[in-house]
Design a protein around this motif. Structure first.
Motif, PDB file in Angstrom:
ATOM      1  N   GLY A 137      10.677   1.048  18.035  1.00 44.06           N
ATOM      2  CA  GLY A 137       9.656   2.079  18.162  1.00 44.06           C
ATOM      3  C   GLY A 137       8.541   1.967  17.145  1.00 44.06           C
ATOM      4  N   LYS A 138       8.875   1.717  15.888  1.00 43.71           N
ATOM      5  CA  LYS A 138       7.871   1.624  14.830  1.00 43.71           C
ATOM      6  C   LYS A 138       6.918   0.456  15.068  1.00 43.71           C
ATOM      7  CE  LYS A 138       7.472   1.449   9.741  1.00 43.71           C
ATOM      8  NZ  LYS A 138       6.656   0.224   9.613  1.00 43.71           N
ATOM      9  N   SER A 139       7.467  -0.704  15.378  1.00 40.70           N
ATOM     10  CA  SER A 139       6.632  -1.887  15.603  1.00 40.70           C
ATOM     11  C   SER A 139       5.707  -1.696  16.800  1.00 40.70           C
ATOM     12  CB  SER A 139       7.513  -3.119  15.815  1.00 40.70           C
ATOM     13  OG  SER A 139       8.276  -3.401  14.664  1.00 40.70           O
ATOM     14  N   LEU A 140       6.232  -1.139  17.878  1.00 45.12           N
ATOM     15  CA  LEU A 140       5.410  -0.919  19.067  1.00 45.12           C
ATOM     16  C   LEU A 140       4.297   0.080  18.783  1.00 45.12           C
ATOM     17  CD1 LEU A 140       8.102  -0.804  21.908  1.00 45.12           C
ATOM     18  CD2 LEU A 140       6.445  -2.628  21.452  1.00 45.12           C
ATOM     19  N   TYR A 141       4.638   1.183  18.115  1.00 49.71           N
ATOM     20  CA  TYR A 141       3.631   2.200  17.829  1.00 49.71           C
ATOM     21  C   TYR A 141       2.503   1.628  16.969  1.00 49.71           C
ATOM     22  CZ  TYR A 141       1.351   6.308  15.875  1.00 49.71           C
ATOM     23  OH  TYR A 141       0.407   7.212  15.486  1.00 49.71           O
ATOM     24  N   GLU A 142       2.855   0.892  15.936  1.00 41.31           N
ATOM     25  CA  GLU A 142       1.838   0.332  15.034  1.00 41.31           C
ATOM     26  C   GLU A 142       0.939  -0.652  15.774  1.00 41.31           C
ATOM     27  OE1 GLU A 142       4.126  -1.278  11.851  1.00 41.31           O
ATOM     28  OE2 GLU A 142       4.387   0.663  10.839  1.00 41.31           O
ATOM     29  N   LEU A 143       1.502  -1.459  16.672  1.00 41.12           N
ATOM     30  CA  LEU A 143       0.696  -2.404  17.433  1.00 41.12           C
ATOM     31  C   LEU A 143      -0.217  -1.673  18.416  1.00 41.12           C
ATOM     32  CD1 LEU A 143       0.211  -5.447  17.796  1.00 41.12           C
ATOM     33  CD2 LEU A 143       1.973  -5.432  19.575  1.00 41.12           C
ATOM     34  N   MET A 144       0.310  -0.646  19.064  1.00 39.59           N
ATOM     35  CA  MET A 144      -0.503   0.141  19.997  1.00 39.59           C
ATOM     36  C   MET A 144      -1.710   0.754  19.299  1.00 39.59           C
ATOM     37  SD  MET A 144       2.372   2.177  22.212  1.00 39.59           S
ATOM     38  CE  MET A 144       3.384   1.378  23.451  1.00 39.59           C
ATOM     39  N   GLU A 145      -1.470   1.328  18.124  1.00 38.81           N
ATOM     40  CA  GLU A 145      -2.553   1.985  17.403  1.00 38.81           C
ATOM     41  C   GLU A 145      -3.570   0.976  16.869  1.00 38.81           C
ATOM     42  OE1 GLU A 145      -3.017   5.565  16.867  1.00 38.81           O
ATOM     43  OE2 GLU A 145      -1.796   5.225  18.676  1.00 38.81           O
ATOM     44  N   ALA A 146      -3.087  -0.145  16.373  1.00 35.33           N
ATOM     45  CA  ALA A 146      -3.988  -1.142  15.790  1.00 35.33           C
ATOM     46  C   ALA A 146      -4.883  -1.783  16.839  1.00 35.33           C
ATOM     47  CB  ALA A 146      -3.176  -2.214  15.074  1.00 35.33           C
ATOM     48  N   GLU A 147      -4.384  -1.919  18.065  1.00 37.99           N
ATOM     49  CA  GLU A 147      -5.132  -2.640  19.095  1.00 37.99           C
ATOM     50  C   GLU A 147      -5.718  -1.728  20.165  1.00 37.99           C
ATOM     51  OE1 GLU A 147      -5.928  -5.659  18.673  1.00 37.99           O
ATOM     52  OE2 GLU A 147      -4.640  -5.931  16.909  1.00 37.99           O
ATOM     53  N   GLY A 148      -5.613  -0.416  20.006  1.00 35.89           N
ATOM     54  CA  GLY A 148      -6.225   0.506  20.960  1.00 35.89           C
ATOM     55  C   GLY A 148      -5.634   0.440  22.347  1.00 35.89           C
ATOM     56  N   VAL A 149      -4.323   0.272  22.428  1.00 36.79           N
ATOM     57  CA  VAL A 149      -3.660   0.140  23.724  1.00 36.79           C
ATOM     58  C   VAL A 149      -3.827   1.412  24.551  1.00 36.79           C
ATOM     59  CG1 VAL A 149      -1.395  -0.082  24.837  1.00 36.79           C
ATOM     60  CG2 VAL A 149      -2.009  -1.580  22.930  1.00 36.79           C
ATOM     61  N   THR A 150      -4.239   1.241  25.805  1.00 36.39           N
ATOM     62  CA  THR A 150      -4.412   2.378  26.713  1.00 36.39           C
ATOM     63  C   THR A 150      -3.290   2.483  27.737  1.00 36.39           C
ATOM     64  OG1 THR A 150      -5.749   1.026  28.224  1.00 36.39           O
ATOM     65  CG2 THR A 150      -6.924   2.265  26.508  1.00 36.39           C
ATOM     66  N   LEU A 185       8.261   8.470  17.150  1.00 31.93           N
ATOM     67  CA  LEU A 185       7.172   9.447  17.126  1.00 31.93           C
ATOM     68  C   LEU A 185       7.633  10.765  16.523  1.00 31.93           C
ATOM     69  CD1 LEU A 185       5.623   8.894  20.690  1.00 31.93           C
ATOM     70  CD2 LEU A 185       4.676   8.120  18.520  1.00 31.93           C
ATOM     71  N   ARG A 186       8.803  11.196  16.935  1.00 24.48           N
ATOM     72  CA  ARG A 186       9.303  12.485  16.459  1.00 24.48           C
ATOM     73  C   ARG A 186       9.701  12.413  14.984  1.00 24.48           C
ATOM     74  NH1 ARG A 186      12.661  12.966  22.084  1.00 24.48           N
ATOM     75  NH2 ARG A 186      11.111  14.164  23.282  1.00 24.48           N
ATOM     76  N   ALA A 187      10.358  11.326  14.600  1.00 29.82           N
ATOM     77  CA  ALA A 187      10.809  11.195  13.209  1.00 29.82           C
ATOM     78  C   ALA A 187       9.635  11.060  12.251  1.00 29.82           C
ATOM     79  CB  ALA A 187      11.738  10.000  13.078  1.00 29.82           C
ATOM     80  N   ALA A 188       8.589  10.328  12.663  1.00 28.62           N
ATOM     81  CA  ALA A 188       7.447  10.079  11.789  1.00 28.62           C
ATOM     82  C   ALA A 188       6.378  11.158  11.904  1.00 28.62           C
ATOM     83  CB  ALA A 188       6.838   8.724  12.108  1.00 28.62           C
ATOM     84  N   GLY A 189       6.490  12.000  12.931  1.00 28.57           N
ATOM     85  CA  GLY A 189       5.498  13.055  13.119  1.00 28.57           C
ATOM     86  C   GLY A 189       4.125  12.523  13.468  1.00 28.57           C
ATOM     87  N   VAL A 190       4.076  11.458  14.288  1.00 30.67           N
ATOM     88  CA  VAL A 190       2.800  10.837  14.636  1.00 30.67           C
ATOM     89  C   VAL A 190       2.535  10.990  16.133  1.00 30.67           C
ATOM     90  CG1 VAL A 190       2.827   9.199  12.734  1.00 30.67           C
ATOM     91  CG2 VAL A 190       3.972   8.603  14.876  1.00 30.67           C
TER      92      VAL A 190
END
Length: 559
Positions: A260-273, A289-294
């Protein structure tokens, strides 16, 4: 008889190479971003991707690979694997994507059955290659998808991908192949018996890419940045590596890190839609998402398939994070897309709960696929949302036989029997109620294991659940829930059984609940119920010991 009048149009073949050629010519600067096995982020363009795919084609021809021969891949989602998607079939060979999550014996069987001439592999699979090579004597060479500085130390002699393609100039014209010639070979996960091969054509691959791109399918466009979490070794990552260049969409490839962490960071860095994957992957992403509150800043929709999307997951994405969930269904034998759940205008005017109930189904077919449900007598059943039977499909990207099974066909009157049990409602929406082998036959009636699983995972303490049939002396079979709790959660058998009250018919109520630490999954992320059935083969249900107080009433069970 009057002779037919033919249209006077160019006869341009539909080839896989035309997809990357289009992207290179008209979306040449659009990026392809990969998290590499070597640990860094790699980015280049569609224009560069086509050049390197041509270099790969030249390199393979220099090695003696002929048209029609198979070249295997054992690789994660990355730019070199993408180049193989176009470089191998581009000159007329067949790209055979191999699932590394299968048992080694199955992988060896697949390589030998396909008669792969060369196998391209990511360096994380070096130990696997050392184990496979002695079992695959017909493979002429193993090619590590890396450069010389990262070439792994191995017992098996290997070639280096970058060295091979650097020796070629990339000045190569894609040949005009027969569009009905083979392009890609994918094998089923082989949960029963040996895996079976689905051999796609250039024509079927391009048509499938068109179908996947429709607004009521994935709806990809050049305005999207799409991340296929579904592996490229799993049914062509649902066609996204073909559909993305067709539309000129930015392509983001996650490599081997699918937490989850790796996917989220990649999505945010590359503007994944837009992203696509199986439910087990999204469980990890939601937990992060829930654990990190993002929250997501660019993701607007996700395609969920491979197994039924739990309604609780659909609502979490939409209610908590504002991300549209597109529930999809398909199979390897269908390239794989069959249906996607999107509402038409009339359905979108219904009350919210009615809309959600519709979206929890597998959806409506896209153009190119036809479907029907049939009863035990083979006759088609009505589309009333109530009658359920065996699901059959047909279409230009549906197989008519398995690879190297030329003497037999799985078709029934020209239709492919999927092995799923389903209903179709008056809106034409498909609802998979079970696999034929997983449906619970109780007292002469069928109980949907998927429906009971969806109720179980809706409980806030349950992370994942499976429902299997257990033998019963009176009703033949009754449902058992096998559940995994979320970290730190507590829940009793009685509390979970009580959670079902009012949500399912009384005679559908599970007879028992068992909590375990982890559920078994197939190589493609689906629940491995065969293993669960073996594990609980001798399990005795409480109701089997007290049939006089069985929760089923005689009339209810046999209506």
């Amino acid at each position: 008889m009057t002779a037919p009048l033919f249209g006077q149009m160019m006869d341009v073949p539909l080839t896989v190479s035309s997809l990357i050629a289009h992207a290179a010519r008209y979306h040449g600067d659009t990026q392809i971003v990969s998290r590499r096995i070597e640990g860094d982020i790699h980015r280049y363009t569609y224009r560069e991707c086509e050049t390197r795919a041509k270099q790969l084609a030249q390199a393979l021809m220099a090695l003696g690979v002929a048209r029609g021969e198979r070249v295997g891949t054992l690789a994660w989602n990355g730019y070199r694997h993408l180049e193989a998607y176009f470089g191998v079939p581009g000159f007329g060979a067949v790209c055979h994507t191999i699932n590394p999550r299968l048992f080694p014996e199955q992988i060896a069987y697949i390589i030998n059955h396909a008669d792969d001439q060369y196998v391209l592999f990511d360096i994380t699979f070096a130990p696997l290659i050392d184990a496979l090579a002695p079992q695959c004597p017909n493979v002429r060479g193993w090619i590590a998808l890396t450069d010389e500085s990262h070439r792994p130390a191995m017992r098996t002699p290997v070639l280096c991908y970058e060295t091979l393609i650097e020796a070629q100039d990339g000045r190569y014209e894609w040949p005009q192949l027969d569009e009905r010639s083979a392009s890609v070979l994918c094998y089923t996960s082989g949960t029963t018996g040996n895996p079976k091969g689905a051999l796609y054509s250039h024509r079927s691959s391009v048509l499938h890419a068109y179908g996947a791109s429709l607004p009521d399918a994935m709806g990809l466009s050049s305005r999207d940045a799409v991340l296929p979490v579904v592996p490229m070794f799993h049914v062509n990552a649902w066609g996204i590596p073909h559909a993305a260049p067709l539309n000129g969409a930015k392509l983001v490839l996650p490599g081997k890190d699918l937490d989850g962490k790796s996917l989220y960071e990649l999505m945010e860095a590359e503007g994944v839609t837009c992203a696509a994957g199986v439910p087990t992957v999204w469980l990890g992403l939601l937990a992060h998402l829930r654990a990190a509150g993002v929250r997501f800043s660019t993701l607007t929709r996700t395609v969920i398939g491979g197994s039924a999307c739990p309604p609780a997951m659909l609502r979490a994405f939409e209610d908590e994070y504002g991300v549209q969930v597109i529930h999809a269904w398909g199979m390897t034998e269908m390239s794989p897309l069959g249906t996607l759940a999107k509402l038409n205008w009339a359905q979108s005017q219904r009350p919210l709960e009615a809309q959600r109930a519709q979206l929890e189904k597998q959806g409506r077919v896209i153009y190119g696929v036809d479907m029907k449900i049939v009863g035990p007598d083979g006759k088609e059943l009505p589309w009333d949302g109530v009658a359920f039977g065996d699901l059959h499909v047909r279409g230009p990207w549906v197989i008519d036989r398995y690879f190297r099974q030329e003497s037999g066909t799985p078709l029934v009157d020209g239709w492919f029997p999927t092995g799923d049990v389903a209903t179709i409602d008056p809106d034409g929406f498909l609802h998979i109620t079970d696999r034929t082998k997983d449906v619970i036959k109780s007292g002469g009636e069928w109980i949907s294991s998927i429906s009971l699983e969806n109720v179980a995972v809706a409980h806030p303490a349950v992370a994942e659940a499976a429902c299997i049939a257990c033998a019963h002396p009176r009703w033949t079979e009754r449902p058992l829930i096998v559940a995994v709790l979320k970290p730190g959660a507590t829940l009793t058998r009685e509390e979970l059984l009580a959670f079902f009250v009012g949500k399912v018919a009384k005679w559908w109520m599970p007879d028992d609940v068992v909590f375990i630490n982890e559920l078994p999954h197939t190589a493609t992320g689906k629940l491995l119920k065969l293993k669960l059935r073996e594990q609980f083969r001798d399990y005795v249900l409480p109701t089997a010991l007290d049939t006089d107080n069985c929760p089923l009433g005689e009339n209810e069970a046999n209506r």
